[in-house]
Design an enzyme around this catalytic site. Structure first.
Site, PDB file in Angstrom:
ATOM      1  N   THR A  55       0.861  -1.196  -0.213  1.00  0.00           N
ATOM      2  CA  THR A  55      -0.023   0.170   0.242  1.00  0.00           C
ATOM      3  C   THR A  55       1.109   1.381   0.047  1.00  0.00           C
ATOM      4  O   THR A  55       1.447   1.628   1.030  1.00  0.00           O
ATOM      5  CB  THR A  55      -0.848   0.087   1.173  1.00  0.00           C
ATOM      6  OG1 THR A  55      -1.685  -1.041   1.256  1.00  0.00           O
ATOM      7  CG2 THR A  55      -1.834   1.177   1.252  1.00  0.00           C
ATOM      8  N   LYS A  83      -6.463   1.671  -4.097  1.00  0.00           N
ATOM      9  CA  LYS A  83      -6.167   1.098  -2.729  1.00  0.00           C
ATOM     10  C   LYS A  83      -6.387   2.022  -1.675  1.00  0.00           C
ATOM     11  O   LYS A  83      -7.022   1.976  -0.636  1.00  0.00           O
ATOM     12  CB  LYS A  83      -4.816   0.532  -2.607  1.00  0.00           C
ATOM     13  CG  LYS A  83      -4.310  -0.220  -1.386  1.00  0.00           C
ATOM     14  CD  LYS A  83      -5.077  -1.258  -0.911  1.00  0.00           C
ATOM     15  CE  LYS A  83      -4.571  -1.548   0.575  1.00  0.00           C
ATOM     16  NZ  LYS A  83      -5.528  -2.376   1.394  1.00  0.00           N
ATOM     17  N   LYS A  97      -0.552   6.073   8.049  1.00  0.00           N
ATOM     18  CA  LYS A  97       0.131   6.302   6.847  1.00  0.00           C
ATOM     19  C   LYS A  97      -0.725   6.292   5.498  1.00  0.00           C
ATOM     20  O   LYS A  97      -0.702   7.095   4.806  1.00  0.00           O
ATOM     21  CB  LYS A  97       1.223   5.247   6.909  1.00  0.00           C
ATOM     22  CG  LYS A  97       1.963   5.304   5.517  1.00  0.00           C
ATOM     23  CD  LYS A  97       1.577   4.076   4.427  1.00  0.00           C
ATOM     24  CE  LYS A  97       1.606   3.048   4.739  1.00  0.00           C
ATOM     25  NZ  LYS A  97       1.103   1.882   3.920  1.00  0.00           N
TER      26      LYS A  97
END
Length: 294
Positions: free
Chosen positions: A97, A173, A242
Site C-alpha cells: 500500500t 487501494k 500512513k
C-alpha cells in the site's frame, strides 16, 4: 514461466502470501530485514538472501510486500537494491500500500533499467491472505499483467484490472482503505451510542451486519469493534495513519474536500501520539469513541 521468483517482505501480510506461493509450487528467493521470519517457511522451498539484490538475481519476477513508500524505494533503488540485479525483461510486482507517485517513479526507473513494474496492491487482512481470499488490484502495461497473472492468482480470490496508468491501482487501494477506516469510525461511534442507551453492542452489530450492512467490512470489523477485540494486532495504527495520509495527499493534489478522511486521520494520529501506534487500528477507533475524542 520459471517457478523460481524473488519475494521481499515477510510481515503480517507477506508471510502468509509467501506460504501460498510455495503451496502453488514456487521456489522463493526470500529477503526480509528480520530473516528469522523465514523460519516459518518450508526450508526446501526457499533460498535465504542477504539483500534485495540477491533476492532479485536470476529471476523473471520479484514480489514486494512492504510497509511504505520509503522502504519500497530503498529496497528497489538503494544500495544492493532490486534494480542492481533484476534481469532485462524482469518484472517487479509491487503489492504494498503505497502512493501512486512512488509507483510512477519506480516504473520509470525500471523502464530505464530494461525491466518492468506492476502496481498490485491488495485488499484483505492477514487472515484473508492466509485463506487466499485477497482482492488484488493491478495497473500497468498488458505484458506485465500477463507475466504476473499466474503468480498473483495464487494469492487471492480475484484480480481486478484498473488500466494501464501505473498508479491507478494504488489510488483505488488508498480510496478503499479510507472507506474501511471511515466505516470502522462510524461503527465505533454507533456501538458506543447503543451501549450508552443500555443496548448490547454485540447484538446491535450482529443485527446490522446481517441486514442493512450485510458486507464483510461491517461483519468482520463490526464484530471486532463491538467486542473490543484488539488482539492479535493485525494492522497497526501507524500504518493506518500512513494510509490516510496518502489519501490526504491525493486530495490535496486535486483540491478534493474530504472532511471524513480528516476526522479519521486525526483519530489515528491521536492514537499514535498517545502511545497506541503499535496497537491495532480497531483499538484506536474504538478507544477514541469510548473516550469521546473526535
Amino acid at each position: 514461466m520459471d517457478k523460481k521468483i524473488g519475494f521481499i517482505g515477510l510481515g503480517n501480510m507477506g508471510l502468509p502470501m509467501a506460504k501460498n506461493l510455495i503451496a502453488g509450487g514456487y521456489h522463493l528467493q526470500v529477503y526480509n530485514r528480520s530473516m528469522d521470519k523465514a523460519d516459518e517457511l518450508d526450508p526446501s522451498a526457499i533460498t535465504r538472501c542477504s539483500s534485495p539484490a540477491e533476492a532479485a538475481k536470476n529471476v523473471a519476477a520479484i514480489v514486494t510486500m512492504l510497509s511504505d513508500d520509503k522502504v519500497l524505494e530503498e529496497v528497489t533503488t538503494g544500495k544492493n537494491g532490486i534494480l542492481d540485479t533484476l534481469q532485462k525483461g524482469g518484472l517487479h510486482i509491487s503489492m504494498s500500500t503505497v502512493s501512486s507517485d512512488i509507483s510512477i517513479r519506480l516504473a520509470d526507473r525500471h523502464k530505464s533499467a530494461g525491466s518492468a513494474y506492476l502496481a498490485s496492491p491488495v485488499f484483505g487482512r492477514p487472515e484473508a491472505a492466509e485463506a487466499k481470499k485477497l482482492w488484488i488490484c493491478i495497473s500497468g502495461d498488458s505484458q506485465s499483467k500477463e507475466v504476473a497473472k499466474p503468480i498473483v492468482e495464487n494469492l487471492g480470490q480475484g484480480v481486478i484490472d484498473f488500466g494501464e496508468t501505473t498508479g491507478g491501482a494504488n489510488v483505488v487501494k488508498v480510496i478503499g482503505n479510507f472507506m474501511i477506516f471511515a466505516s470502522v469510525e462510524m461503527m465505533a461511534e454507533a456501538f458506543r451510542l447503543a451501549e450508552d442507551h443500555g443496548l448490547d453492542r454485540t447484538a446491535v452489530a450482529g443485527f446490522f451486519g446481517s441486514t442493512l450492512f450485510n458486507a464483510p467490512v461491517y461483519q468482520n470489523y463490526g464484530k471486532l469493534v463491538a467486542e473490543r477485540k484488539y488482539e492479535p494486532v493485525r494492522f497497526k495504527a501507524t500504518l493506518g495513519h500512513k494510509d490516510l495520509s496518502l489519501a490526504h495527499d491525493l486530495a490535496q493534489q486535486t483540491h478534493t474536500p474530504m472532511p471524513i478522511a480528516d476526522v479519521t486521520r486525526k483519530r489515528l494520529l491521536d492514537a499514535v501520539n498517545n502511545g497506541l501506534g503499535d496497537r491495532d487500528c480497531v483499538e484506536a477507533f474504538a478507544r477514541g469513541a469510548d473516550e469521546g475524542k473526535a
